[in-house]
Design a protein around this motif. Structure first.
Motif, PDB file in Angstrom:
ATOM      1  N   MET A  80     -21.619  -3.128  -5.347  1.00  0.00           N
ATOM      2  CA  MET A  80     -20.542  -2.550  -4.533  1.00  0.00           C
ATOM      3  C   MET A  80     -20.052  -1.234  -5.133  1.00  0.00           C
ATOM      4  O   MET A  80     -19.761  -0.283  -4.405  1.00  0.00           O
ATOM      5  CB  MET A  80     -19.386  -3.539  -4.382  1.00  0.00           C
ATOM      6  N   GLY A  81     -19.956  -1.166  -6.457  1.00  0.00           N
ATOM      7  CA  GLY A  81     -19.559   0.089  -7.096  1.00  0.00           C
ATOM      8  C   GLY A  81     -20.557   1.197  -6.817  1.00  0.00           C
ATOM      9  O   GLY A  81     -20.186   2.354  -6.606  1.00  0.00           O
ATOM     10  N   MET A  82     -21.842   0.844  -6.796  1.00  0.00           N
ATOM     11  CA  MET A  82     -22.867   1.835  -6.485  1.00  0.00           C
ATOM     12  C   MET A  82     -22.708   2.365  -5.064  1.00  0.00           C
ATOM     13  O   MET A  82     -23.024   3.521  -4.789  1.00  0.00           O
ATOM     14  CB  MET A  82     -24.263   1.241  -6.668  1.00  0.00           C
ATOM     15  N   GLY A  83     -22.209   1.542  -4.172  1.00  0.00           N
ATOM     16  CA  GLY A  83     -22.042   1.957  -2.784  1.00  0.00           C
ATOM     17  C   GLY A  83     -21.090   3.126  -2.614  1.00  0.00           C
ATOM     18  O   GLY A  83     -21.200   3.888  -1.661  1.00  0.00           O
ATOM     19  N   GLY A  84     -20.162   3.288  -3.543  1.00  0.00           N
ATOM     20  CA  GLY A  84     -19.196   4.377  -3.458  1.00  0.00           C
ATOM     21  C   GLY A  84     -19.669   5.654  -4.134  1.00  0.00           C
ATOM     22  O   GLY A  84     -18.926   6.628  -4.197  1.00  0.00           O
ATOM     23  N   ASN A  85     -20.877   5.660  -4.661  1.00  0.00           N
ATOM     24  CA  ASN A  85     -21.423   6.820  -5.359  1.00  0.00           C
ATOM     25  C   ASN A  85     -22.707   7.278  -4.683  1.00  0.00           C
ATOM     26  O   ASN A  85     -23.341   6.521  -3.953  1.00  0.00           O
ATOM     27  CB  ASN A  85     -21.738   6.453  -6.820  1.00  0.00           C
ATOM     28  N   ARG A  86     -23.090   8.502  -4.946  1.00  0.00           N
ATOM     29  CA  ARG A  86     -24.368   9.006  -4.432  1.00  0.00           C
ATOM     30  C   ARG A  86     -25.484   8.554  -5.359  1.00  0.00           C
ATOM     31  O   ARG A  86     -25.341   8.592  -6.569  1.00  0.00           O
ATOM     32  CB  ARG A  86     -24.349  10.538  -4.385  1.00  0.00           C
ATOM     33  N   SER A 100     -35.757 -13.401  -4.414  1.00  0.00           N
ATOM     34  CA  SER A 100     -35.446 -14.040  -5.693  1.00  0.00           C
ATOM     35  C   SER A 100     -34.033 -13.744  -6.187  1.00  0.00           C
ATOM     36  O   SER A 100     -33.554 -14.386  -7.117  1.00  0.00           O
ATOM     37  CB  SER A 100     -36.452 -13.590  -6.755  1.00  0.00           C
ATOM     38  N   GLU A 101     -33.358 -12.774  -5.577  1.00  0.00           N
ATOM     39  CA  GLU A 101     -32.008 -12.415  -6.012  1.00  0.00           C
ATOM     40  C   GLU A 101     -30.976 -13.400  -5.463  1.00  0.00           C
ATOM     41  O   GLU A 101     -31.128 -13.917  -4.349  1.00  0.00           O
ATOM     42  CB  GLU A 101     -31.650 -11.001  -5.539  1.00  0.00           C
ATOM     43  N   PRO A 102     -29.894 -13.638  -6.218  1.00  0.00           N
ATOM     44  CA  PRO A 102     -28.825 -14.510  -5.706  1.00  0.00           C
ATOM     45  C   PRO A 102     -28.187 -13.907  -4.451  1.00  0.00           C
ATOM     46  O   PRO A 102     -28.109 -12.689  -4.303  1.00  0.00           O
ATOM     47  CB  PRO A 102     -27.804 -14.547  -6.855  1.00  0.00           C
ATOM     48  N   VAL A 103     -27.735 -14.768  -3.565  1.00  0.00           N
ATOM     49  CA  VAL A 103     -27.161 -14.321  -2.295  1.00  0.00           C
ATOM     50  C   VAL A 103     -26.020 -13.314  -2.488  1.00  0.00           C
ATOM     51  O   VAL A 103     -26.001 -12.281  -1.809  1.00  0.00           O
ATOM     52  CB  VAL A 103     -26.720 -15.527  -1.433  1.00  0.00           C
ATOM     53  N   PRO A 104     -25.058 -13.526  -3.411  1.00  0.00           N
ATOM     54  CA  PRO A 104     -23.981 -12.523  -3.539  1.00  0.00           C
ATOM     55  C   PRO A 104     -24.512 -11.129  -3.893  1.00  0.00           C
ATOM     56  O   PRO A 104     -23.997 -10.123  -3.406  1.00  0.00           O
ATOM     57  CB  PRO A 104     -23.101 -13.061  -4.667  1.00  0.00           C
ATOM     58  N   VAL A 105     -25.541 -11.064  -4.721  1.00  0.00           N
ATOM     59  CA  VAL A 105     -26.114  -9.772  -5.105  1.00  0.00           C
ATOM     60  C   VAL A 105     -26.763  -9.121  -3.895  1.00  0.00           C
ATOM     61  O   VAL A 105     -26.577  -7.938  -3.627  1.00  0.00           O
ATOM     62  CB  VAL A 105     -27.136  -9.936  -6.255  1.00  0.00           C
ATOM     63  N   ARG A 106     -27.511  -9.903  -3.136  1.00  0.00           N
ATOM     64  CA  ARG A 106     -28.199  -9.364  -1.958  1.00  0.00           C
ATOM     65  C   ARG A 106     -27.203  -8.875  -0.912  1.00  0.00           C
ATOM     66  O   ARG A 106     -27.359  -7.802  -0.346  1.00  0.00           O
ATOM     67  CB  ARG A 106     -29.118 -10.421  -1.362  1.00  0.00           C
ATOM     68  N   VAL A 107     -26.176  -9.679  -0.649  1.00  0.00           N
ATOM     69  CA  VAL A 107     -25.175  -9.292   0.358  1.00  0.00           C
ATOM     70  C   VAL A 107     -24.449  -8.023  -0.079  1.00  0.00           C
ATOM     71  O   VAL A 107     -24.285  -7.082   0.715  1.00  0.00           O
ATOM     72  CB  VAL A 107     -24.178 -10.442   0.613  1.00  0.00           C
ATOM     73  N   CYS A 108     -24.015  -7.966  -1.332  1.00  0.00           N
ATOM     74  CA  CYS A 108     -23.272  -6.787  -1.794  1.00  0.00           C
ATOM     75  C   CYS A 108     -24.152  -5.542  -1.826  1.00  0.00           C
ATOM     76  O   CYS A 108     -23.681  -4.444  -1.527  1.00  0.00           O
ATOM     77  CB  CYS A 108     -22.630  -7.048  -3.152  1.00  0.00           C
ATOM     78  N   ALA A 109     -25.419  -5.692  -2.163  1.00  0.00           N
ATOM     79  CA  ALA A 109     -26.325  -4.544  -2.129  1.00  0.00           C
ATOM     80  C   ALA A 109     -26.477  -4.044  -0.694  1.00  0.00           C
ATOM     81  O   ALA A 109     -26.435  -2.830  -0.445  1.00  0.00           O
ATOM     82  CB  ALA A 109     -27.685  -4.920  -2.717  1.00  0.00           C
ATOM     83  N   LEU A 111     -24.282  -4.501   1.777  1.00  0.00           N
ATOM     84  CA  LEU A 111     -22.993  -3.918   2.171  1.00  0.00           C
ATOM     85  C   LEU A 111     -22.795  -2.531   1.563  1.00  0.00           C
ATOM     86  O   LEU A 111     -22.271  -1.627   2.212  1.00  0.00           O
ATOM     87  CB  LEU A 111     -21.840  -4.840   1.774  1.00  0.00           C
ATOM     88  N   ALA A 112     -23.225  -2.360   0.311  1.00  0.00           N
ATOM     89  CA  ALA A 112     -23.107  -1.048  -0.332  1.00  0.00           C
ATOM     90  C   ALA A 112     -23.934  -0.008   0.411  1.00  0.00           C
ATOM     91  O   ALA A 112     -23.480   1.121   0.641  1.00  0.00           O
ATOM     92  CB  ALA A 112     -23.542  -1.132  -1.789  1.00  0.00           C
ATOM     93  N   LEU A 113     -25.137  -0.386   0.809  1.00  0.00           N
ATOM     94  CA  LEU A 113     -25.965   0.537   1.591  1.00  0.00           C
ATOM     95  C   LEU A 113     -25.339   0.810   2.953  1.00  0.00           C
ATOM     96  O   LEU A 113     -25.382   1.932   3.452  1.00  0.00           O
ATOM     97  CB  LEU A 113     -27.377  -0.025   1.763  1.00  0.00           C
ATOM     98  N   GLY A 114     -24.738  -0.211   3.554  1.00  0.00           N
ATOM     99  CA  GLY A 114     -24.066  -0.025   4.837  1.00  0.00           C
ATOM    100  C   GLY A 114     -22.875   0.911   4.719  1.00  0.00           C
ATOM    101  O   GLY A 114     -22.639   1.768   5.574  1.00  0.00           O
ATOM    102  N   GLY A 143     -23.728 -11.744   5.789  1.00  0.00           N
ATOM    103  CA  GLY A 143     -23.532 -10.510   5.032  1.00  0.00           C
ATOM    104  C   GLY A 143     -24.388  -9.379   5.547  1.00  0.00           C
ATOM    105  O   GLY A 143     -23.922  -8.249   5.710  1.00  0.00           O
ATOM    106  N   PHE A 144     -25.658  -9.669   5.830  1.00  0.00           N
ATOM    107  CA  PHE A 144     -26.541  -8.640   6.375  1.00  0.00           C
ATOM    108  C   PHE A 144     -26.038  -8.185   7.740  1.00  0.00           C
ATOM    109  O   PHE A 144     -26.080  -7.011   8.059  1.00  0.00           O
ATOM    110  CB  PHE A 144     -27.966  -9.179   6.501  1.00  0.00           C
ATOM    111  N   SER A 145     -25.545  -9.114   8.548  1.00  0.00           N
ATOM    112  CA  SER A 145     -25.032  -8.744   9.868  1.00  0.00           C
ATOM    113  C   SER A 145     -23.897  -7.742   9.748  1.00  0.00           C
ATOM    114  O   SER A 145     -23.813  -6.785  10.516  1.00  0.00           O
ATOM    115  CB  SER A 145     -24.546  -9.984  10.627  1.00  0.00           C
ATOM    116  N   LEU A 146     -23.020  -7.946   8.770  1.00  0.00           N
ATOM    117  CA  LEU A 146     -21.922  -7.006   8.556  1.00  0.00           C
ATOM    118  C   LEU A 146     -22.426  -5.643   8.112  1.00  0.00           C
ATOM    119  O   LEU A 146     -21.878  -4.613   8.489  1.00  0.00           O
ATOM    120  CB  LEU A 146     -20.960  -7.554   7.497  1.00  0.00           C
ATOM    121  N   ALA A 147     -23.462  -5.637   7.304  1.00  0.00           N
ATOM    122  CA  ALA A 147     -23.980  -4.384   6.759  1.00  0.00           C
ATOM    123  C   ALA A 147     -24.826  -3.613   7.760  1.00  0.00           C
ATOM    124  O   ALA A 147     -24.934  -2.393   7.673  1.00  0.00           O
ATOM    125  CB  ALA A 147     -24.816  -4.675   5.510  1.00  0.00           C
ATOM    126  N   PHE A 148     -25.429  -4.305   8.716  1.00  0.00           N
ATOM    127  CA  PHE A 148     -26.388  -3.661   9.592  1.00  0.00           C
ATOM    128  C   PHE A 148     -25.802  -2.526  10.411  1.00  0.00           C
ATOM    129  O   PHE A 148     -26.514  -1.599  10.773  1.00  0.00           O
ATOM    130  CB  PHE A 148     -27.022  -4.675  10.536  1.00  0.00           C
TER     131      PHE A 148
END
Length: 186
Positions: A80-86, A100-109, A111-114, A143-148
């Protein structure tokens, strides 16, 4: 909010490069308390800074994101912090679509891209749609639905809508096959 976590957020809102430097140090310090590290990681995405400063933050957060020994919540906060940076899009995308990544990591990644995409960074939606379709975890799909909204290019929207319709159909079919219907057992 505890003082140290609140201080991390306060530093994140301060545009001074020294504030970001202190936050990067805390986010990367494995000896620091987890909640403080998490807030430091999140705080690094709160304020726009110089390109060099944001690049340094992305490098520090990417190290935390890739640390498979760190708790999933810590890694999710780094995403999520990465999402606020270039920068760091490739790391975020890789973690968002990796089964293979945990769901919270995948969702936040995702969301950050979104979040980043709202600023005009269009991405190829195919890897996300493929991951959405393969994934059985309802939390990840939500989570993906929110980010899409921010991730998908206009050409990808029809496929996403088709997937959503098929999800709804499967849920209703599953409910009906269990004799639950919309109003409980018959």
């Amino acid at each position: 909010v505890p003082v140290r976590e609140g201080a991390a957020i306060g530093l994140g809102l301060h545009p001074d490069p020294g504030a970001a430097e202190a936050l990067r140090a805390v986010a990367g310090d494995r000896r620091a308390a987890a909640p403080v590290r998490e807030m430091a990681a999140l705080a690094l995405g709160l304020t726009s800074r110089s390109e060099e400063d944001e690049a340094a933050s992305v490098r520090a957060l990417a190290l935390v994101l890739r640390d498979r020994g760190a708790p999933a919540t810590m890694r999710a906060c780094a995403a999520m912090g990465m999402g606020g940076n270039r920068g760091g899009d490739d790391d975020l995308e890789a973690d968002a679509v990796a089964p293979s990544e945990p769901v919270p990591v995948r969702v936040c990644a995702a969301l950050a891209l979104g979040t980043r995409a709202r600023a005009g960074t269009e991405r190829d939606g195919k890897p996300f749609l493929d991951a959405f379709q393969r994934q059985g975890d309802a939390g990840l799909r939500r989570g993906f639905s929110l980010a899409f909204g921010g991730i998908l290019a206009e050409k990808d929207v029809p496929r996403f809508l088709q997937l959503l319709r098929s999800e709804s159909f499967r849920h209703i079919s599953r409910t009906d096959s269990n004799n639950q219907g919309l109003h409980g057992p018959k």
